[in-house]
Motif scaffolding. Structure first.
Motif, PDB file in Angstrom:
ATOM      1  N   LEU A 228       0.834  -1.200   0.000  1.00 22.78           N
ATOM      2  CA  LEU A 228       0.000   0.000   0.000  1.00 22.78           C
ATOM      3  C   LEU A 228       0.865   1.245   0.000  1.00 22.78           C
ATOM      4  N   ARG A 229       2.059   1.142   0.576  1.00 23.82           N
ATOM      5  CA  ARG A 229       3.059   2.213   0.527  1.00 23.82           C
ATOM      6  C   ARG A 229       4.396   1.611   0.922  1.00 23.82           C
ATOM      7  N   ASP A 230       5.427   1.932   0.175  1.00 27.52           N
ATOM      8  CA  ASP A 230       6.758   1.402   0.456  1.00 27.52           C
ATOM      9  C   ASP A 230       7.798   2.404  -0.027  1.00 27.52           C
ATOM     10  N   GLY A 231       8.878   2.544   0.751  1.00 31.40           N
ATOM     11  CA  GLY A 231       9.930   3.466   0.357  1.00 31.40           C
ATOM     12  C   GLY A 231      10.545   3.081  -0.972  1.00 31.40           C
ATOM     13  N   MET A 232      10.938   1.801  -1.100  1.00 32.31           N
ATOM     14  CA  MET A 232      11.481   1.297  -2.354  1.00 32.31           C
ATOM     15  C   MET A 232      10.893  -0.052  -2.683  1.00 32.31           C
ATOM     16  N   ASN A 233      11.227  -1.069  -1.929  1.00 34.55           N
ATOM     17  CA  ASN A 233      10.901  -2.479  -2.066  1.00 34.55           C
ATOM     18  C   ASN A 233      11.916  -3.179  -2.963  1.00 34.55           C
ATOM     19  N   LEU A 234      12.849  -3.863  -2.307  1.00 31.75           N
ATOM     20  CA  LEU A 234      13.932  -4.532  -3.012  1.00 31.75           C
ATOM     21  C   LEU A 234      13.567  -5.938  -3.464  1.00 31.75           C
ATOM     22  N   VAL A 235      12.459  -6.496  -2.951  1.00 30.46           N
ATOM     23  CA  VAL A 235      12.013  -7.805  -3.431  1.00 30.46           C
ATOM     24  C   VAL A 235      11.735  -7.740  -4.930  1.00 30.46           C
ATOM     25  N   ALA A 236      11.175  -6.622  -5.386  1.00 26.01           N
ATOM     26  CA  ALA A 236      10.899  -6.463  -6.817  1.00 26.01           C
ATOM     27  C   ALA A 236      12.174  -6.589  -7.638  1.00 26.01           C
ATOM     28  N   LYS A 237      13.249  -6.020  -7.139  1.00 25.74           N
ATOM     29  CA  LYS A 237      14.517  -6.049  -7.876  1.00 25.74           C
ATOM     30  C   LYS A 237      15.192  -7.414  -7.761  1.00 25.74           C
ATOM     31  N   GLU A 238      15.078  -8.038  -6.586  1.00 28.09           N
ATOM     32  CA  GLU A 238      15.641  -9.383  -6.427  1.00 28.09           C
ATOM     33  C   GLU A 238      14.936 -10.377  -7.350  1.00 28.09           C
ATOM     34  N   PHE A 239      13.635 -10.254  -7.489  1.00 30.94           N
ATOM     35  CA  PHE A 239      12.894 -11.159  -8.371  1.00 30.94           C
ATOM     36  C   PHE A 239      13.412 -11.062  -9.803  1.00 30.94           C
TER      37      PHE A 239
END
Length: 457
Positions: free
Chosen positions: A363-374
């Motif tokens: 719903l809100r996230d500063g960045m989210n590195l899971v997206a990049k790891e995927f």
């Protein structure tokens, strides 16, 4: 060459690469100059314990690690109370979950003053100080009050909300004024920079000297977006490890007749977990061809389980998962596999690679590195599809993902279906573009860009 001093709430041993890309990037920068890493030890001691408040020093190669313990009172007011009971929910737009107990701010100030006092004794005149995250916003102001003149930068890892939401924080004026003690403040996204610009323009009557320069309280401050990345090579190497390979082969064999959708995060109300399960339910309702074939694996690692809001979230999530499984499940197929525990980092690349679709829908996230790891974990010849919330900081960079509004469960379900049906050529094209982007703007690029900007101030 100036020594780099990193200050954060918690430390990580920079020699342990498995601790993640941020620790690797900061560790490399620290080792280059023989740096110092300062923060809380993670230990809570009872008031009056012998040695309370002492600085504990150890070395990790050329890096000196300096930690201090917190008393029970300080931990409960600074860490649990103000940092995670006020700033975390407000900065994630959840005013309804904030505990505006005025008593917390005293502990927050007290710990920042204590950190400043302990750190100042370890500083050299030409040090460059880099402070991290919402726990330590006023640290530079406390150091300046003690006469420290070193160059200081601050990076906020979580989002900054719009002015009217930020103004709900008790003594928000003092908090934001503290940022002007830094020479450079970095945010994750351009949206965060815009929120800061609007706040200082309306609440402090700051002079806007340029796109990234502000003057208020007799001080000039540089503000920029520095989107954090991952160490792509490090994570790719993890994917070649035996634990990742075993995980991939296990998932491939067990789900050979299924299409996997995957969510991996902490159990947190900012991650949009209930909305995701509801969207998956709509996927099964509206697109019955997925019955018996589409499986959602949702990993929600335990987090702050003593906090009522998190306990309520877990209860809601377990109820939703059980409802989907009860309504749609078969003897040989369970639609949702919900796991309330962590997965070892060395196994994550294999899990990512086995998934046809990653659901990163906070719903809100500063960045989210899971997206990049995927993206880093995918097979370029047969890549999975990233479904990404437009409210994650990563959405500003990763425009070739399928962007969704996680509050709109119907459209999110439509996007899940599109991801499951996406032709190979389009999947490859999107993956190439996303992989190039995360390689060009990786965690080392982020670190060097911030430090270059700080040294140029």
């Amino acid at each position: 060459m100036s020594r780099l001093v990193v200050v954060s709430n918690r430390l990580a041993d920079p020699r342990k690469t498995a601790s993640g890309g941020l620790a690797v990037a900061l560790g490399q920068a620290l080792q280059a100059s023989g740096g110092l890493w300062f923060g809380w030890s993670g230990k809570v001691v009872e008031d009056g314990t012998p040695g309370e408040g002492d600085v504990h020093l150890q070395t990790a190669g050329p890096v000196q690690l300096a930690t201090v313990d917190l008393s029970r009172e300080d931990h409960d007011s600074y860490y649990l109370g103000y940092s995670n009971g006020v700033l975390w929910p407000v900065f994630h737009y959840r005013l309804d979950l904030a505990d505006f107990d005025a008593g917390f701010i005293g502990g927050y100030r007290r710990v920042n003053q204590m950190f400043a006092h302990k750190l100042a004794a370890l500083l050299r005149p030409d040090d460059v100080i880099w402070v991290h995250d919402y726990h330590l916003i006023p640290l530079a102001a406390e150091l300046r009050n003690m006469g420290c003149q070193q160059r200081m930068g601050f990076f906020l890892h979580i989002p900054l909300p719009p002015p009217l939401i930020l103004a709900a924080v008790p003594e928000h004026e003092w908090l934001m004024r503290s940022l002007f003690a830094y020479d450079l403040v970095g945010f994750q996204s351009e949206a965060d920079v815009a929120h800061f610009s609007r706040y200082v323009g309306t609440e402090t009557s700051a002079d806007i000297l340029g796109e990234h320069e502000f003057r208020a309280f007799g001080k000039t401050l540089q503000v920029q977006a520095f989107p954090i990345g991952i160490d792509v090579d490090e994570f790719t190497a993890l994917g070649r490890g035996q634990e990742a390979i075993d995980m991939y082969e296990q998932m491939r064999d067990e789900y050979s007749r299924r299409r996997l959708l995957l969510g991996v995060e902490r159990m947190d109300y900012s991650k949009g977990l209930p909305q995701r399960i509801k969207a998956f339910r709509q996927l099964l309702q509206n697109y019955p061809e997925n019955l018996g074939s589409a499986t959602l694996i949702q990993i929600a690692a335990p987090s702050r389980e003593s906090v009522d809001a998190y306990a309520a979230l877990r209860q809601e999530l377990e109820s939703l998962c059980g409802s989907v499984n009860g309504d749609f499940g078969e003897l040989d197929w369970m639609p949702v596999r919900y796991i309330h525990r962590s997965v070892a980092r060395k196994r994550l690349p294999g899990l990512y690679r086995a998934a046809s679709v990653a659901l990163v829908t906070p719903l809100r996230d500063g960045m989210n590195l899971v997206a990049k790891e995927f993206i880093a974990a995918q097979d370029p010849e047969d890549p999975g599809v990233l479904v990404l919330s437009r409210f994650a900081g990563a959405a500003e960079q990763m425009r070739d993902a399928l962007l969704v509004n996680p509050y709109d469960t119907t459209r999110t379900a439509e996007t899940m279906q599109r991801a499951l049906q996406m032709p190979l050529e389009e999947r490859q094209r999107r993956h190439r573009a996303l992989l190039q982007q995360i390689r060009e703007q990786d965690v080392h690029w982020w670190r060097q860009r911030f430090l270059n900007a700080l040294n140029a101030v």
